[in-house]
Design a protein around this motif. Structure first.
Motif, PDB file in Angstrom:
ATOM      1  N   GLY A  27      27.098 -48.455 -15.809  1.00 31.96           N
ATOM      2  CA  GLY A  27      25.749 -48.847 -16.216  1.00 31.96           C
ATOM      3  C   GLY A  27      24.736 -47.781 -15.849  1.00 31.96           C
ATOM      4  O   GLY A  27      23.853 -47.433 -16.637  1.00 31.96           O
ATOM      5  N   ALA A  28      24.862 -47.242 -14.640  1.00 31.13           N
ATOM      6  CA  ALA A  28      23.948 -46.189 -14.205  1.00 31.13           C
ATOM      7  C   ALA A  28      24.144 -44.904 -14.996  1.00 31.13           C
ATOM      8  O   ALA A  28      23.192 -44.181 -15.271  1.00 31.13           O
ATOM      9  N   GLN A  35      16.815 -51.186 -16.011  1.00 29.37           N
ATOM     10  CA  GLN A  35      16.540 -51.500 -14.613  1.00 29.37           C
ATOM     11  C   GLN A  35      17.852 -51.612 -13.831  1.00 29.37           C
ATOM     12  O   GLN A  35      18.843 -52.098 -14.373  1.00 29.37           O
ATOM     13  N   PRO A  36      17.889 -51.210 -12.573  1.00 29.59           N
ATOM     14  CA  PRO A  36      19.108 -51.353 -11.768  1.00 29.59           C
ATOM     15  C   PRO A  36      19.576 -52.806 -11.635  1.00 29.59           C
ATOM     16  O   PRO A  36      20.764 -53.068 -11.534  1.00 29.59           O
ATOM     17  N   GLY A  37      18.650 -53.744 -11.666  1.00 29.99           N
ATOM     18  CA  GLY A  37      19.038 -55.158 -11.618  1.00 29.99           C
ATOM     19  C   GLY A  37      19.862 -55.551 -12.827  1.00 29.99           C
ATOM     20  O   GLY A  37      20.784 -56.381 -12.730  1.00 29.99           O
ATOM     21  N   LEU A  38      19.563 -54.957 -13.965  1.00 35.65           N
ATOM     22  CA  LEU A  38      20.335 -55.231 -15.184  1.00 35.65           C
ATOM     23  C   LEU A  38      21.753 -54.672 -15.061  1.00 35.65           C
ATOM     24  O   LEU A  38      22.707 -55.291 -15.529  1.00 35.65           O
ATOM     25  N   TRP A  39      21.889 -53.532 -14.416  1.00 31.65           N
ATOM     26  CA  TRP A  39      23.228 -52.972 -14.186  1.00 31.65           C
ATOM     27  C   TRP A  39      24.062 -53.944 -13.369  1.00 31.65           C
ATOM     28  O   TRP A  39      25.237 -54.166 -13.649  1.00 31.65           O
ATOM     29  N   VAL A  41      23.624 -57.257 -13.004  1.00 35.99           N
ATOM     30  CA  VAL A  41      23.916 -58.481 -13.765  1.00 35.99           C
ATOM     31  C   VAL A  41      25.036 -58.232 -14.775  1.00 35.99           C
ATOM     32  O   VAL A  41      25.972 -59.036 -14.898  1.00 35.99           O
ATOM     33  N   GLN A  42      24.952 -57.121 -15.507  1.00 40.57           N
ATOM     34  CA  GLN A  42      26.003 -56.799 -16.469  1.00 40.57           C
ATOM     35  C   GLN A  42      27.335 -56.577 -15.767  1.00 40.57           C
ATOM     36  O   GLN A  42      28.380 -57.011 -16.246  1.00 40.57           O
ATOM     37  N   SER A  43      27.311 -55.910 -14.636  1.00 41.39           N
ATOM     38  CA  SER A  43      28.539 -55.673 -13.890  1.00 41.39           C
ATOM     39  C   SER A  43      29.137 -56.983 -13.385  1.00 41.39           C
ATOM     40  O   SER A  43      30.364 -57.154 -13.405  1.00 41.39           O
ATOM     41  N   LEU A  44      28.294 -57.902 -12.947  1.00 45.62           N
ATOM     42  CA  LEU A  44      28.788 -59.222 -12.529  1.00 45.62           C
ATOM     43  C   LEU A  44      29.445 -59.956 -13.694  1.00 45.62           C
ATOM     44  O   LEU A  44      30.492 -60.583 -13.535  1.00 45.62           O
ATOM     45  N   LEU A  45      28.844 -59.872 -14.865  1.00 44.44           N
ATOM     46  CA  LEU A  45      29.411 -60.522 -16.044  1.00 44.44           C
ATOM     47  C   LEU A  45      30.762 -59.908 -16.406  1.00 44.44           C
ATOM     48  O   LEU A  45      31.741 -60.626 -16.641  1.00 44.44           O
TER      49      LEU A  45
END
Length: 175
Positions: A27-28, A35-39, A41-45
């Motif tokens: 993601g990074a 946003q890093p928070g989106l990275w 959340v996507q990684s958790l999914l």
């Protein structure tokens, strides 16, 4: 190193941790503007989906063999090393595991030529696009990578079939 490999093979938590960290890293790398928070959340999914799939696969294999998932991991290691167990109960479980995996390999063999053809067509398409655009460097690298990947897939498939047939014949009852 052996302890880390053992922990990684037996633990879904360890595998989830690796998938999560890789998801954040990709993601990074590919979504720098997000946003890093989106990275996270996507990684958790992604982690939830992949670990759910792995847990389902482990449960199916465990049911097919009648052994615990940890025992299946150990038996797979023995299959890779061509170690035939001496315990009759373990031999029966390994025979079921080998039969289950050979069945999966045979079902997958039916689709292998189509997947290889699709990969070959994408490589040819990239070469054509590269030739029409005037830049052949990336398409040639891509094509070499696809060809190497296809050769590796065929080699691994042949090796897996040979290994499982060897184990099946080694596990046959001498009666």
């Amino acid at each position: 190193m052996h302890a880390v490999k053992h922990w990684f093979n037996h633990s879904l938590v360890a595998q989830a941790l690796v998938v999560f960290v890789l998801g954040i890293g990709f993601g990074a790398l590919f979504r720098r503007d997000d946003q890093p928070g989106l990275w996270v959340v996507q990684s958790l999914l992604y982690t939830a989906v992949i670990i759910g799939f792995l847990a389902l696969q482990r449960r199916r294999t465990s049911r097919a063999t009648g052994a615990a998932p940890g025992a299946v991991v150990d038996l797979n290691r023995k299959i890779r090393r061509r170690e035939v167990p001496q315990d009759p109960e373990e031999r029966v479980i390994m025979r079921r595991l080998v039969d289950d995996q050979l069945g999966k390999i045979e079902r997958g063999r039916r689709w292998l030529p189509y997947w290889l053809a699709v990969m070959g067509l994408t490589a040819v398409g990239m070469l054509v696009l590269g030739a029409t655009s005037g830049s052949l460097v990336f398409p040639l690298i891509y094509t070499v990578g696809v060809v190497a990947f296809c050769v590796w897939i065929l080699w691994m498939h042949r090796r897996a079939v040979e290994l499982h047939h060897h184990m099946r014949s080694a596990l046959q009852d001498p009666s």
